[in-house]
Design a protein around this motif. Structure first.
Motif, mmCIF file in Angstrom:
data_model
loop_
_atom_site.group_PDB
_atom_site.id
_atom_site.type_symbol
_atom_site.label_atom_id
_atom_site.label_comp_id
_atom_site.label_asym_id
_atom_site.label_seq_id
_atom_site.Cartn_x
_atom_site.Cartn_y
_atom_site.Cartn_z
ATOM 1 N N MET A 150 -19.451 44.006 -18.917
ATOM 2 C CA MET A 150 -18.020 44.305 -19.001
ATOM 3 C C MET A 150 -17.783 45.814 -19.023
ATOM 4 O O MET A 150 -16.891 46.323 -18.351
ATOM 5 C CB MET A 150 -17.402 43.679 -20.258
ATOM 6 C CG MET A 150 -17.564 42.171 -20.374
ATOM 7 S SD MET A 150 -16.815 41.264 -19.025
ATOM 8 C CE MET A 150 -18.259 40.762 -18.143
ATOM 9 N N ASP A 151 -18.626 46.540 -19.761
ATOM 10 C CA ASP A 151 -18.506 48.000 -19.812
ATOM 11 C C ASP A 151 -18.788 48.625 -18.448
ATOM 12 O O ASP A 151 -18.069 49.520 -18.005
ATOM 13 C CB ASP A 151 -19.454 48.587 -20.858
ATOM 14 C CG ASP A 151 -19.044 48.222 -22.271
ATOM 15 O OD1 ASP A 151 -17.871 48.454 -22.616
ATOM 16 O OD2 ASP A 151 -19.883 47.712 -23.023
ATOM 17 N N ILE A 152 -19.831 48.152 -17.791
ATOM 18 C CA ILE A 152 -20.189 48.680 -16.470
ATOM 19 C C ILE A 152 -19.063 48.416 -15.477
ATOM 20 O O ILE A 152 -18.658 49.312 -14.732
ATOM 21 C CB ILE A 152 -21.519 48.062 -15.977
ATOM 22 C CG1 ILE A 152 -22.671 48.511 -16.870
ATOM 23 C CG2 ILE A 152 -21.778 48.414 -14.511
ATOM 24 C CD1 ILE A 152 -23.945 47.711 -16.685
ATOM 25 N N LEU A 153 -18.537 47.195 -15.485
ATOM 26 C CA LEU A 153 -17.484 46.823 -14.547
ATOM 27 C C LEU A 153 -16.232 47.675 -14.739
ATOM 28 O O LEU A 153 -15.720 48.274 -13.783
ATOM 29 C CB LEU A 153 -17.140 45.338 -14.701
ATOM 30 C CG LEU A 153 -16.007 44.804 -13.822
ATOM 31 C CD1 LEU A 153 -16.347 44.948 -12.340
ATOM 32 C CD2 LEU A 153 -15.706 43.359 -14.166
ATOM 33 N N VAL A 154 -15.745 47.756 -15.959
ATOM 34 C CA VAL A 154 -14.508 48.504 -16.209
ATOM 35 C C VAL A 154 -14.712 49.992 -15.930
ATOM 36 O O VAL A 154 -13.871 50.628 -15.297
ATOM 37 C CB VAL A 154 -13.990 48.266 -17.639
ATOM 38 C CG1 VAL A 154 -12.845 49.206 -17.974
ATOM 39 C CG2 VAL A 154 -13.553 46.811 -17.794
ATOM 40 N N THR A 155 -15.832 50.551 -16.364
ATOM 41 C CA THR A 155 -16.099 51.967 -16.121
ATOM 42 C C THR A 155 -16.134 52.263 -14.624
ATOM 43 O O THR A 155 -15.601 53.282 -14.178
ATOM 44 C CB THR A 155 -17.427 52.383 -16.787
ATOM 45 O OG1 THR A 155 -17.325 52.133 -18.197
ATOM 46 C CG2 THR A 155 -17.734 53.845 -16.545
ATOM 47 N N TYR A 156 -16.712 51.361 -13.857
ATOM 48 C CA TYR A 156 -16.751 51.548 -12.405
ATOM 49 C C TYR A 156 -15.347 51.483 -11.793
ATOM 50 O O TYR A 156 -15.012 52.255 -10.897
ATOM 51 C CB TYR A 156 -17.658 50.497 -11.742
ATOM 52 C CG TYR A 156 -17.798 50.744 -10.261
ATOM 53 C CD1 TYR A 156 -18.776 51.587 -9.771
ATOM 54 C CD2 TYR A 156 -16.919 50.158 -9.355
ATOM 55 C CE1 TYR A 156 -18.884 51.849 -8.414
ATOM 56 C CE2 TYR A 156 -17.014 50.416 -7.998
ATOM 57 C CZ TYR A 156 -18.003 51.263 -7.532
ATOM 58 O OH TYR A 156 -18.099 51.526 -6.191
ATOM 59 N N LEU A 157 -14.524 50.562 -12.275
ATOM 60 C CA LEU A 157 -13.214 50.327 -11.650
ATOM 61 C C LEU A 157 -12.139 51.338 -12.027
ATOM 62 O O LEU A 157 -11.197 51.549 -11.246
ATOM 63 C CB LEU A 157 -12.719 48.925 -12.019
ATOM 64 C CG LEU A 157 -13.513 47.755 -11.457
ATOM 65 C CD1 LEU A 157 -12.977 46.453 -12.030
ATOM 66 C CD2 LEU A 157 -13.468 47.732 -9.943
ATOM 67 N N VAL A 158 -12.235 51.961 -13.194
ATOM 68 C CA VAL A 158 -11.165 52.838 -13.682
ATOM 69 C C VAL A 158 -10.719 53.874 -12.646
ATOM 70 O O VAL A 158 -9.516 54.053 -12.432
ATOM 71 C CB VAL A 158 -11.550 53.499 -15.026
ATOM 72 C CG1 VAL A 158 -10.635 54.665 -15.367
ATOM 73 C CG2 VAL A 158 -11.497 52.454 -16.131
ATOM 74 N N PRO A 159 -11.612 54.569 -11.953
ATOM 75 C CA PRO A 159 -11.145 55.566 -10.977
ATOM 76 C C PRO A 159 -10.368 54.967 -9.799
ATOM 77 O O PRO A 159 -9.668 55.683 -9.092
ATOM 78 C CB PRO A 159 -12.428 56.230 -10.468
ATOM 79 C CG PRO A 159 -13.483 55.875 -11.447
ATOM 80 C CD PRO A 159 -13.066 54.596 -12.100
#
Length: 165
Positions: A44-53
């Motif tokens: 979940m952390d990897i996914l959200v961190t990737y998508l934020v930009p």
């Protein structure tokens, strides 16, 4: 005909003893990943961190290239299960946003005291009756009766500020 999944079931990831948000490796090399993909808390952390930009101010529709990039990023950090595909990434984003909206609604309901730790903290016969009415009106609320959602603040990073007017 394909079965549709009920929205907003539980946490949105599989809880595995010993695997928490801060778990790092040992990772399975993508070539050795087997079976169905599993969504764990670190994913979940990897996914959200990737998508934020890539969050635009007009909504949360990610282009196929972004979904593929997110799948690639996730597949470099597999702790358990098989590879994630762009379609499963898209479905997981939708699932997380559905949960986010449900929790946001619960936070804004009068007569409900939602907390991240205890959910709506429903105890006693009167509270049970109120809760049953709330769930009857919207069944997606059910998982949050006495359990909070630890991903709320994380997923909130994906919500663009939408101007009104």
């Amino acid at each position: 005909m394909a079965r549709s999944k009920p929205a907003a079931r539980g946490m949105g990831y599989k809880q595995v003893p010993g695997i928490t948000a801060s778990t790092v490796g040992p990772y399975i090399p993508p070539a050795q990943a087997q079976g169905k993909c599993q969504w764990l808390r670190p994913d979940m952390d990897i996914l959200v961190t990737y998508l934020v930009p890539y969050v635009a101010g007009d909504g949360l529709k990610f282009k196929p290239a972004v979904l593929n990039g997110a799948a690639d990023a996730l597949n470099q950090c597999i702790l358990r299960g098989g590879l994630k595909k762009a379609t499963s990434v898209r479905d997981k984003i939708s699932d997380l946003l559905t949960r986010y909206q449900v929790v946001q609604e619960l936070m804004g309901l009068s007569g409900v005291d939602y907390s991240e730790a205890l959910g709506c903290n429903i105890h006693g016969p009167e509270a049970e009756r109120v809760w049953e009415d709330l769930v009857r009106a919207k069944p997606t609320r059910a998982p949050f009766k006495n359990v909070g959602w630890d991903l709320y603040d994380l997923v909130a990073r994906l919500h663009p500020a939408k101007p009104k007017g």
